[in-house]
Scaffold this motif. Structure first.
Motif, PDB file in Angstrom:
ATOM      1  N   ARG A  81       0.828  -1.206   0.000  1.00 29.05           N
ATOM      2  CA  ARG A  81       0.000   0.000   0.000  1.00 29.05           C
ATOM      3  C   ARG A  81       0.862   1.256   0.000  1.00 29.05           C
ATOM      4  O   ARG A  81       0.536   2.258  -0.636  1.00 29.05           O
ATOM      5  N   LEU A  82       1.974   1.205   0.743  1.00 33.21           N
ATOM      6  CA  LEU A  82       2.784   2.404   0.930  1.00 33.21           C
ATOM      7  C   LEU A  82       3.515   2.841  -0.330  1.00 33.21           C
ATOM      8  O   LEU A  82       3.568   4.036  -0.626  1.00 33.21           O
ATOM      9  N   GLN A  83       4.082   1.899  -1.081  1.00 33.09           N
ATOM     10  CA  GLN A  83       4.974   2.264  -2.177  1.00 33.09           C
ATOM     11  C   GLN A  83       4.346   3.210  -3.205  1.00 33.09           C
ATOM     12  O   GLN A  83       4.942   4.242  -3.537  1.00 33.09           O
ATOM     13  N   PRO A  84       3.153   2.915  -3.731  1.00 32.54           N
ATOM     14  CA  PRO A  84       2.575   3.868  -4.709  1.00 32.54           C
ATOM     15  C   PRO A  84       2.236   5.227  -4.097  1.00 32.54           C
ATOM     16  O   PRO A  84       2.342   6.256  -4.768  1.00 32.54           O
ATOM     17  N   ILE A  85       1.839   5.238  -2.819  1.00 34.82           N
ATOM     18  CA  ILE A  85       1.536   6.503  -2.152  1.00 34.82           C
ATOM     19  C   ILE A  85       2.812   7.314  -1.962  1.00 34.82           C
ATOM     20  O   ILE A  85       2.848   8.522  -2.229  1.00 34.82           O
ATOM     21  N   ALA A  86       3.879   6.647  -1.525  1.00 32.25           N
ATOM     22  CA  ALA A  86       5.159   7.336  -1.304  1.00 32.25           C
ATOM     23  C   ALA A  86       5.692   7.916  -2.606  1.00 32.25           C
ATOM     24  O   ALA A  86       6.242   9.028  -2.633  1.00 32.25           O
ATOM     25  N   GLU A  87       5.519   7.183  -3.695  1.00 36.66           N
ATOM     26  CA  GLU A  87       5.969   7.685  -4.993  1.00 36.66           C
ATOM     27  C   GLU A  87       5.167   8.915  -5.405  1.00 36.66           C
ATOM     28  O   GLU A  87       5.731   9.914  -5.875  1.00 36.66           O
ATOM     29  N   LYS A  88       3.860   8.843  -5.216  1.00 35.89           N
ATOM     30  CA  LYS A  88       3.008   9.968  -5.605  1.00 35.89           C
ATOM     31  C   LYS A  88       3.322  11.215  -4.793  1.00 35.89           C
ATOM     32  O   LYS A  88       3.309  12.340  -5.310  1.00 35.89           O
ATOM     33  N   LEU A  89       3.611  11.019  -3.506  1.00 35.71           N
ATOM     34  CA  LEU A  89       3.888  12.148  -2.620  1.00 35.71           C
ATOM     35  C   LEU A  89       5.373  12.518  -2.578  1.00 35.71           C
ATOM     36  O   LEU A  89       5.769  13.425  -1.841  1.00 35.71           O
ATOM     37  N   GLU A  90       6.181  11.775  -3.337  1.00 36.83           N
ATOM     38  CA  GLU A  90       7.612  12.066  -3.471  1.00 36.83           C
ATOM     39  C   GLU A  90       8.355  12.007  -2.136  1.00 36.83           C
ATOM     40  O   GLU A  90       9.155  12.877  -1.800  1.00 36.83           O
ATOM     41  N   ILE A  91       8.094  10.930  -1.379  1.00 35.73           N
ATOM     42  CA  ILE A  91       8.779  10.755  -0.095  1.00 35.73           C
ATOM     43  C   ILE A  91       9.473   9.400   0.011  1.00 35.73           C
ATOM     44  O   ILE A  91       9.919   9.015   1.098  1.00 35.73           O
ATOM     45  N   THR A  92       9.594   8.674  -1.104  1.00 39.42           N
ATOM     46  CA  THR A  92      10.194   7.341  -1.070  1.00 39.42           C
ATOM     47  C   THR A  92      11.576   7.362  -0.435  1.00 39.42           C
ATOM     48  O   THR A  92      11.919   6.479   0.372  1.00 39.42           O
ATOM     49  N   GLN A  93      12.383   8.370  -0.761  1.00 39.45           N
ATOM     50  CA  GLN A  93      13.756   8.446  -0.246  1.00 39.45           C
ATOM     51  C   GLN A  93      13.822   8.928   1.201  1.00 39.45           C
ATOM     52  O   GLN A  93      14.905   8.940   1.799  1.00 39.45           O
ATOM     53  N   LEU A  94      12.678   9.298   1.760  1.00 42.96           N
ATOM     54  CA  LEU A  94      12.657   9.851   3.123  1.00 42.96           C
ATOM     55  C   LEU A  94      12.100   8.879   4.161  1.00 42.96           C
ATOM     56  O   LEU A  94      12.104   9.187   5.356  1.00 42.96           O
TER      57      LEU A  94
END
Length: 254
Positions: free
Chosen positions: A125-138
């Motif tokens: 669930r998290l991965q697509p949300i993190a990508e959309k919100l641009e926080i994957t690296q954080l």
């Protein structure tokens, strides 16, 4: 079809000293349709906090009804309210409400952990949300290691990860600088474009101008509303500003 229906909400408090009756809300009625992005503007002391608490099932109205997908809040048992909020509502607060001892990822996962979800499902669930919100690296950083805007994006991710029927945002840009505000409002619009229903309470004309409909509360009731229609953000900004000027000077509905 209305996902949220608020009908004739009244809320009266009795003061601790003197026993005086104070009416925070006196006849609030409005609907929010599936997929809408609605902003509520208020003057100070207009019952904003009281209304939010009622919509979040944290408080009960003196009279009136609140329905979420036709489920009456008043019929939800006290023991079931926390689960109801977790399963149906996403929250974004002015002060982020992140735990400093948890990484951003663990903060985002928290409502799912409380629901007993396994890590594999949470991560998917998290991965697509993190990508959309641009926080994957954080995600592995802690709240004290990132900026206010990045904290708020993590808070939005936490709200979205439960796949809520409705996001309630309380002054979401209040603690952000101008650049972070612009980024958050862009993200809110993108999330709404994806079908997420959002109800935001704000005093910011700029934030309200990104919504598709703006409600104004004065003296404890809905006083006026503006629909975006074909207006640009700049045009809606001016309409909202003009309405607030009217409210401040005691004018009638336009």
């Amino acid at each position: 079809m209305a996902i949220l229906s608020v009908k004739n909400i009244k809320k009266t408090y009795t003061t601790r000293f003197g026993g005086n009756q104070v009416q925070a809300l006196k006849n609030v009625t409005f609907d929010v349709e599936q997929g809408e992005y609605v902003a509520i503007m208020r003057e100070s002391g207009s019952g904003k906090t009281t209304l939010l608490n009622i919509l979040a099932a944290l408080d009960k109205p003196t009279s009136g009804t609140v329905l979420l997908e036709n489920r009456d809040f008043s019929r939800i048992k006290e023991s079931e309210r926390a689960i109801f909020r977790r399963d149906n509502l996403g929250f974004v607060f002015q002060e982020f409400n992140l735990l400093d001892t948890f990484s951003l990822q663990d903060n985002i996962f928290l409502p799912l952990v409380l629901a007993g979800m396994d890590y594999k499902t949470m991560n998917s669930r998290l991965q697509p949300i993190a990508e959309k919100l641009e926080i994957t690296q954080l995600l592995q950083k802690f709240p004290y290691e990132v900026s206010g805007g990045q904290k708020q994006r993590a808070a939005v991710a936490r709200a979205l990860i439960t796949q809520p029927k409705l996001i309630l945002a309380d002054e979401p840009t209040g603690a952000l600088d101008s650049r972070a505000t612009d980024e958050l409002l862009r993200l809110f619009s993108a999330v709404n474009d994806g079908g997420q229903t959002i109800l935001m309470v704000t005093h910011s004309v700029k934030a309200a101008s990104h919504a598709n409909r703006v409600l104004f509360i004065r003296d404890g009731e809905v006083f006026h509303q503006i629909y975006r229609g074909t207006s640009t953000n700049e045009q809606l900004y001016q309409k909202v500003a003009d309405t607030l000027t009217m409210l401040a000077t005691g004018g009638d509905r336009a």
